[in-house]
Every structure is written in structure tokens, then in C-alpha cells.
Design a protein around this motif. Structure first.
Motif, PDB file in Angstrom:
ATOM      1  N   UNK A 183      11.535  36.894  39.293  1.00 31.21           N
ATOM      2  CA  UNK A 183      12.361  35.752  39.672  1.00 31.21           C
ATOM      3  C   UNK A 183      13.283  36.080  40.830  1.00 31.21           C
ATOM      4  N   UNK A 184      13.039  37.230  41.464  1.00 29.18           N
ATOM      5  CA  UNK A 184      13.896  37.639  42.578  1.00 29.18           C
ATOM      6  C   UNK A 184      13.270  37.218  43.896  1.00 29.18           C
ATOM      7  N   UNK A 185      14.098  37.061  44.906  1.00 26.11           N
ATOM      8  CA  UNK A 185      13.622  36.736  46.245  1.00 26.11           C
ATOM      9  C   UNK A 185      14.158  37.779  47.211  1.00 26.11           C
ATOM     10  N   UNK A 186      13.627  37.743  48.404  1.00 30.26           N
ATOM     11  CA  UNK A 186      14.089  38.682  49.413  1.00 30.26           C
ATOM     12  C   UNK A 186      13.105  39.816  49.611  1.00 30.26           C
ATOM     13  N   UNK A 187      13.297  40.544  50.697  1.00 35.02           N
ATOM     14  CA  UNK A 187      12.371  41.597  51.068  1.00 35.02           C
ATOM     15  C   UNK A 187      12.397  42.764  50.096  1.00 35.02           C
ATOM     16  N   UNK A 188      13.584  43.081  49.566  1.00 33.99           N
ATOM     17  CA  UNK A 188      13.672  44.205  48.637  1.00 33.99           C
ATOM     18  C   UNK A 188      12.843  43.934  47.380  1.00 33.99           C
ATOM     19  N   UNK A 189      12.968  42.719  46.830  1.00 40.24           N
ATOM     20  CA  UNK A 189      12.187  42.365  45.646  1.00 40.24           C
ATOM     21  C   UNK A 189      10.700  42.346  45.949  1.00 40.24           C
ATOM     22  N   UNK A 190      10.343  41.833  47.147  1.00 43.15           N
ATOM     23  CA  UNK A 190       8.928  41.807  47.526  1.00 43.15           C
ATOM     24  C   UNK A 190       8.376  43.218  47.660  1.00 43.15           C
ATOM     25  N   UNK A 191       9.166  44.121  48.231  1.00 42.24           N
ATOM     26  CA  UNK A 191       8.713  45.503  48.388  1.00 42.24           C
ATOM     27  C   UNK A 191       8.545  46.178  47.033  1.00 42.24           C
ATOM     28  N   UNK A 192       9.494  45.957  46.127  1.00 39.84           N
ATOM     29  CA  UNK A 192       9.378  46.542  44.789  1.00 39.84           C
ATOM     30  C   UNK A 192       8.180  45.962  44.038  1.00 39.84           C
ATOM     31  N   UNK A 193       7.949  44.639  44.209  1.00 38.71           N
ATOM     32  CA  UNK A 193       6.783  44.023  43.574  1.00 38.71           C
ATOM     33  C   UNK A 193       5.487  44.597  44.102  1.00 38.71           C
ATOM     34  N   UNK A 194       5.410  44.795  45.421  1.00 40.49           N
ATOM     35  CA  UNK A 194       4.206  45.387  46.006  1.00 40.49           C
ATOM     36  C   UNK A 194       3.997  46.810  45.501  1.00 40.49           C
ATOM     37  N   UNK A 195       5.112  47.563  45.361  1.00 35.99           N
ATOM     38  CA  UNK A 195       5.008  48.921  44.821  1.00 35.99           C
ATOM     39  C   UNK A 195       4.505  48.887  43.378  1.00 35.99           C
ATOM     40  N   UNK A 196       5.016  47.928  42.598  1.00 34.12           N
ATOM     41  CA  UNK A 196       4.539  47.799  41.228  1.00 34.12           C
ATOM     42  C   UNK A 196       3.070  47.452  41.164  1.00 34.12           C
ATOM     43  N   UNK A 197       2.620  46.550  42.048  1.00 36.03           N
ATOM     44  CA  UNK A 197       1.210  46.165  42.111  1.00 36.03           C
ATOM     45  C   UNK A 197       0.339  47.393  42.397  1.00 36.03           C
ATOM     46  N   UNK A 198       0.753  48.188  43.386  1.00 36.86           N
ATOM     47  CA  UNK A 198      -0.017  49.380  43.707  1.00 36.86           C
ATOM     48  C   UNK A 198      -0.025  50.379  42.566  1.00 36.86           C
ATOM     49  N   UNK A 199       1.103  50.499  41.860  1.00 34.41           N
ATOM     50  CA  UNK A 199       1.204  51.452  40.754  1.00 34.41           C
ATOM     51  C   UNK A 199       0.283  51.074  39.601  1.00 34.41           C
ATOM     52  N   UNK A 200       0.110  49.768  39.373  1.00 35.58           N
ATOM     53  CA  UNK A 200      -0.814  49.321  38.322  1.00 35.58           C
ATOM     54  C   UNK A 200      -2.211  49.888  38.573  1.00 35.58           C
ATOM     55  N   UNK A 201      -2.687  49.763  39.804  1.00 33.82           N
ATOM     56  CA  UNK A 201      -4.044  50.197  40.127  1.00 33.82           C
ATOM     57  C   UNK A 201      -4.141  51.712  40.294  1.00 33.82           C
ATOM     58  N   UNK A 202      -3.094  52.332  40.818  1.00 33.68           N
ATOM     59  CA  UNK A 202      -3.089  53.786  40.952  1.00 33.68           C
ATOM     60  C   UNK A 202      -3.190  54.453  39.585  1.00 33.68           C
ATOM     61  N   UNK A 203      -2.363  53.997  38.637  1.00 27.82           N
ATOM     62  CA  UNK A 203      -2.382  54.584  37.302  1.00 27.82           C
ATOM     63  C   UNK A 203      -3.687  54.338  36.579  1.00 27.82           C
ATOM     64  N   UNK A 204      -4.211  53.135  36.692  1.00 26.21           N
ATOM     65  CA  UNK A 204      -5.482  52.825  36.043  1.00 26.21           C
ATOM     66  C   UNK A 204      -6.608  53.666  36.642  1.00 26.21           C
ATOM     67  N   UNK A 205      -6.595  53.828  37.970  1.00 24.94           N
ATOM     68  CA  UNK A 205      -7.610  54.659  38.607  1.00 24.94           C
ATOM     69  C   UNK A 205      -7.530  56.102  38.168  1.00 24.94           C
ATOM     70  N   UNK A 206      -6.328  56.629  37.969  1.00 21.78           N
ATOM     71  CA  UNK A 206      -6.161  58.016  37.557  1.00 21.78           C
ATOM     72  C   UNK A 206      -6.604  58.237  36.114  1.00 21.78           C
ATOM     73  N   UNK A 207      -6.451  57.226  35.268  1.00 20.61           N
ATOM     74  CA  UNK A 207      -6.794  57.384  33.849  1.00 20.61           C
ATOM     75  C   UNK A 207      -8.280  57.206  33.575  1.00 20.61           C
ATOM     76  N   UNK A 208      -8.956  56.337  34.346  1.00 20.74           N
ATOM     77  CA  UNK A 208     -10.329  55.961  34.023  1.00 20.74           C
ATOM     78  C   UNK A 208     -11.322  57.108  33.921  1.00 20.74           C
ATOM     79  N   UNK A 209     -11.416  58.020  34.912  1.00 22.01           N
ATOM     80  CA  UNK A 209     -12.396  59.106  34.810  1.00 22.01           C
ATOM     81  C   UNK A 209     -12.172  60.015  33.609  1.00 22.01           C
ATOM     82  N   UNK A 210     -10.920  60.296  33.268  1.00 25.06           N
ATOM     83  CA  UNK A 210     -10.660  61.136  32.096  1.00 25.06           C
ATOM     84  C   UNK A 210     -11.055  60.419  30.813  1.00 25.06           C
TER      85      UNK A 210
END
Length: 452
Positions: free
Chosen positions: A332-359
């Protein structure tokens, strides 16, 4: 592939198959919905086409996995390529709603047929060459990274190609006129994907050599497939480690469904218009696939740093859950800081899932025999798809804001907690982590001690 084949060659062939299969599907991500709209389909009709894809994939997931275990990996994987080839041509050139719906259903059939045979072929080959204790994580990680990279590259190319055709002399419009409107500019990424499918089928038939199997009659297939599927389902019920893998897949399905459902609306709100939001979403999706590829590539290192495959799964899924909680915190936040944190969270979702899958998958292959390997992978895929469908429906009913994101985060966190060591009653780790052999097969014939 013969027993004398070297493992690097098997790894290269597996990676090549991953790229050739997923690149055509990546090419469809950006133009698909817009193409269906250009053909005159309403939003409800488009939803029906997507449902045809999902329902076909879910209905065929287990039978096709059993079919691969009975008749062989190569023939089923080639059939997946043929199904996708026909589907992409139908969707690219079709003008009637039934043609487009049939094409989407065939893509679903191809997805079900492809779910497991390539990975099962690679694991079978490694075991035939080096025995059941051979290291699998590196090859599985490279295959997962190649899959994500192919999807990322396909997404970019599929989005850019119609735009490039419209530059200068507007070649796209001229081609559309020359084909009486059959080949729209948005059709060409799918037609390019169909050409790649031809290469995929030829490569599978020539490169994925298998040991000879006993000739299977129709009666053998009709008898063997249900038995193999039933054995796969039973194994998930009696083996605690396999059950964790399946529940983790369900958790990932819930989390990814929330991300895929909510992110397009969030990007549109950020840019102020649906069209620009779609462009931003395509770029974000590409970045997500790239993060998944990086995570998969780093999976062996993650396992070494964490002290084993199970701990690596905990770390990966916990990181993915953290990404979802970050998305919830900025919902529910606006502004560039919130958008940057959201983008970081989006990337972290896929980074973590990618790291767990092969194991996760290496642990699964330690507990499953070759006679049921593709079926086990199909059960895993089905758990992800069903959970995604259920959670996506629930998330769509929740009020906008942090709550839907929290639903996905809690699901992923629950998946991570499944792998936390709970003492002497926890399931034994894989052989790669200094462990014991598998406890059962997916044949339905009871425990086995000579499997992978």
C-alpha cells in the motif's frame, strides 16, 4: 545413452533439451494475451482458453508421467514437442475461438507430457554410469538455470519481435496483408517458437539415447500406467522425505500463484496505465526468470555453505518467503523507495525458489527408483499446479493490500519449516549429504533397497 557415455555429455544434452523446450514457451509470454485479444476474444473467452490449458495439463499430468516410465523418456518428450508445435501454429494462425482453445489445450498436453521425462533421463543416465550414489545436484541446477534463462530470453524476444516488425517499412503489417490477416505481428513470436519445436523434436530423437526397453503392447501400457501412477501416490504417503518435497512444491505453487496474479495490477498502478504496466511486467518477469536462473546456478554452492541439501532447501524457501513479506509490506506504499523494495522482494521470491529447487529434486531422486522417476516428478508438478489454482482463487477474493501477499508468504514459510531438522525422527538425508539409500520405489511393489 550407453553406460560408457561421459557425464559432461549427458549434462550438456540435458541442458540443451531444457533450453530448446522452454524457449518457445518463453516466446509466448509477452504476446499471447494481446494476440488473443486481437483475434476478437473477450476477457471471459481468454480466461476459458487459459482454463483449457490448465485443466488439460492437470488431467494428463499423472498419466503422462506413468507413460514415460512405461514406454520411455524419449518418445514421450518428443510427443510433447509435437503437441507444442501443433499448438503454437494453431494459436498463431487461428481465427476461431475453438481453434485458439484447442491450441491452448494442446500446450497444456505438451506441458504434461514434458513434466519429468528429460530430468528422469538425465538421472537414469548418471545412475547407469556412476551408480546410485552419484552427485546429481550440479546437473539439476544447470538444467533449472538453463530453463529460467530460456524463459527470460524468450520473454524479451517475444515482446520485442512484434515491435521490431513495426519499425521502418512496417514489415509486420505487410506480412499480415500478404497472409490475409492470418499472421499478425503478434503471431510471429509463436511461429518462431514452432520452428524451435521442430529442432527440439529432432534433437530429442537423436541425442537422448536410452537402453532398450521391452516392447510394450497397448495392453501393457494400459495396465502399467495406472499401476505406476498409484505407486507414485502411495510413495508420497509413506515416505516422509518425499512427502516434504511434495508439500514444498504445493507451498511454492501457492506463493507463485499470488505473485503472478497480483504483480500485473501492481505494475499498472505504478505506471498509471495498463499498457505501460504490461511493458513493466514483461521486464519484471524477465528479471524474475533471471533471478531464478542465478539461484539455480548457485544451488550447489548454497548446499555446501548450508551444510547439506535439506538445509539449502530451508534457506532457499525462507528467502523466497522473505521476498513475499517484503512485497506485502510495500503493497500500500507509493514512491520510488517502495517500488524498489517491491522489486527486490519480487527478485528474492524467484532467487530463493531457484536455489531450493535442485536440492529438493536431488533429495527426491534419492528416494525414487528409475521405474517410477517421471511419475514422481509428475506428482510433484501436480501438487504445485493444484495448490496454485486453489490459492490463486482464494487470493482473488481477498481485499487488496498486504493480505493476499501475506497468504503466499505464509505458505512459502510453512514449506521452509517442513525442512527444519526435528531431531532423530526426521527423515534421513540423501546420500549426497552423507546418508542412507532410498526406502521405496514408485512401482507399488513395496520397499526396495537397490534403487537410486
Amino acid at each position: 545413452m550407453s553406460r560408457a557415455a561421459d557425464l559432461p555429455a549427458a549434462r550438456r544434452r540435458y541442458v540443451t533439451v531444457c533450453v530448446l523446450y522452454w524457449l518457445p514457451l518463453g516466446l509466448t509470454i509477452a504476446p499471447l494475451i494481446l494476440l488473443l485479444t486481437e483475434r476478437g476474444l473477450s476477457l471471459a473467452a481468454i480466461a476459458g482458453c487459459l482454463a483449457a490449458h490448465s485443466l488439460t495439463a492437470a488431467a494428463l499430468e499423472l498419466p503422462t508421467g506413468g507413460l514415460s516410465d512405461v514406454v520411455g523418456r524419449r518418445v514421450v518428450l518428443a510427443a510433447a514437442g509435437v503437441s507444442n508445435l501443433v499448438a503454437l501454429v494453431l494459436v498463431a494462425l487461428g481465427t476461431a475461438a475453438w481453434q485458439l482453445a484447442l491450441g491452448m489445450a494442446l500446450i497444456g498436453a505438451g506441458r504434461a507430457l514434458s513434466s519429468g521425462p528429460a530430468e528422469a533421463w538425465y538421472v537414469d543416465t548418471v545412475h547407469a554410469r556412476s551408480g546410485p550414489g552419484a552427485e546429481l545436484r550440479t546437473g539439476l541446477a544447470r538444467g533449472a538455470a538453463a530453463t529460467s534463462a530460456a524463459l527470460a530470453g524468450g520473454t524479451l524476444l517475444g515482446g520485442a519481435l512484434p515491435w521490431l516488425l513495426g519499425l521502418g517499412p512496417d514489415l509486420g503489417a505487410r506480412l499480415s496483408a500478404a497472409t490475409s490477416g492470418l499472421a499478425l505481428p503478434l503471431s510471429w513470436p509463436l511461429l518462431l517458437g514452432a520452428a524451435v519445436e521442430v529442432v527440439f523434436v529432432l534433437y530429442v530423437l537423436t541425442a537422448l539415447r536410452e537402453p532398450p526397453r521391452p516392447a510394450a503392447t497397448l495392453r501393457d501400457v494400459l495396465r502399467g500406467v495406472p499401476a505406476t501412477v498409484a505407486g507414485g501416490l502411495r510413495l508420497g504417503g509413506r515416505d516422509a522425505l518425499v512427502r516434504r518435497v511434495l508439500l514444498s512444491a504445493a507451498a511454492a505453487g501457492s506463493a507463485l500463484a499470488v505473485v503472478e496474479l497480483l504483480t500485473p495490477g501492481r505494475t499498472a498502478a505504478l505506471t498509471g496505465a495498463p499498457e505501460s504496466g504490461a511493458v513493466l511486467f514483461a521486464a519484471l518477469a524477465c528479471a524474475g526468470f533471471a533471478c531464478s536462473a542465478i539461484g539455480s546456478h548457485l544451488a550447489p554452492l548454497t548446499a555446501r555453505l548450508a551444510g547439506g541439501g535439506q538445509r539449502a532447501v530451508v534457506a532457499g524457501l525462507a528467502a523466497s518467503a522473505g521476498g513475499l513479506f517484503l512485497l506485502a509490506a510495500t503493497a500500500v506504499s507509493t514512491g520510488m523507495a517502495a517500488a524498489a523494495l517491491g522489486a527486490a522482494g519480487f527478485g528474492l521470491v524467484y532467487l530463493g525458489r531457484g536455489a531450493a529447487g535442485p536440492s529438493e529434486n536431488e533429495l527426491l531422486h534419492r528416494r525414487v527408483e528409475g521405474s517410477g522417476r517421471a511419475t514422481a516428478l509428475s506428482v510433484q508438478s501436480l501438487a504445485l499446479q493444484l495448490s496454485a489454482a486453489l490459492t490463486g482463487s482464494i487470493a482473488g477474493l481477498l481485499p487488496p493490500g498486504p493480505l493476499p501477499w501475506l497468504l503466499g508468504g505464509v505458505a512459502m514459510l510453512a514449506g521452509a519449516l517442513l525442512w527444519v531438522d526435528r531431531g532423530p525422527h526426521a527423515a534421513a538425508p540423501s546420500a549426497a549429504d552423507g546418508s542412507a539409500p532410498p526406502v521405496g520405489a514408485v512401482t507399488g511393489d513395496g520397499p526396495s533397497h537397490d534403487g537410486p
